[in-house]
Scaffold this active site. Structure first.
Site, short mmCIF file in Angstrom:
data_model
loop_
_atom_site.label_atom_id
_atom_site.label_comp_id
_atom_site.label_asym_id
_atom_site.label_seq_id
_atom_site.Cartn_x
_atom_site.Cartn_y
_atom_site.Cartn_z
N GLY A 180 0.78 -1.24 0.00
CA GLY A 180 0.00 0.00 0.00
C GLY A 180 0.80 1.28 0.00
N GLY A 181 1.98 1.29 -0.59
CA GLY A 181 2.76 2.53 -0.66
C GLY A 181 2.25 3.41 -1.79
CG HIS A 182 -1.07 3.17 -3.19
ND1 HIS A 182 -2.29 3.52 -2.69
CD2 HIS A 182 -1.01 1.82 -3.10
CE1 HIS A 182 -2.94 2.43 -2.35
NE2 HIS A 182 -2.18 1.38 -2.57
CB ALA A 183 -1.75 9.12 -2.17
#
Ligand code: TYD
Length: 139
Positions: A51-54
């Site tokens: 989940g490394g995101h926006a």
């Protein structure tokens, strides 16, 4: 524009019962948006993060249905870490925040509700892009 102070734990109902406990979440009730999507993360190998995101538009509620993990949220200025370790805690994450999930315990199981259907165009996957969009007030 969302900041890490807008991220909050929703204490979901718990029906305690000697036969086993029960919790629930309803659209636009405990979940503060209309659920358009549900997905789950499981079998995470030790040491991995997700989940490394926006998201530009997607709001989320994340629940550790089993086990525990950390959700790190970041608004470009501040970061906050939430340790999810109860199946009756929902972490509400507004749109426009960078988020990572890490420190998954063995056999942990993350359930996520989202406010928009899956669309790759809704993702901001590069942290530098996120900072730029945040600076310009675009996310
Ligand atoms: P991604 O959201 O990047 O995973 P994470 O945030 O946990 O690191 O999604 C991983 C892959 O799964 C990506 O190729 C897109 C796909 N995917 C869907 O097709 N539908 C969905 O609802 C989600 C969440 C992901």
């Amino acid at each position: 524009m969302a900041t890490v102070d807008d991220v909050r734990i929703i204490d979901l109902p718990k029906i305690l019962d000697a036969r086993g406990n029960l919790s629930f979440a309803e659209n636009q009730n405990q979940i503060p948006f209309e659920i358009k999507r549900t997905y789950w993360i499981y079998d995470v190998p030790g040491g991995e993060s997700r989940g490394g995101h926006a998201f530009r538009k997607n709001e989320e509620v994340v629940i550790a249905l089993s086990g525990a993990f950390d959700v790190v949220v970041d608004d470009g200025k501040n970061k906050k870490t939430f340790n999810l370790n109860r199946s009756y805690y929902g972490l509400y994450i507004p749109k426009g925040l960078w988020r990572e999930m890490e420190n998954f315990s063995t056999n942990s199981f993350a359930l996520e509700f989202g406010s928009v259907a899956y669309s790759e165009a809704d993702y901001v996957r590069e942290y530098e892009d996120f900072l730029k969009l945040k600076r310009n007030g675009e996310v």
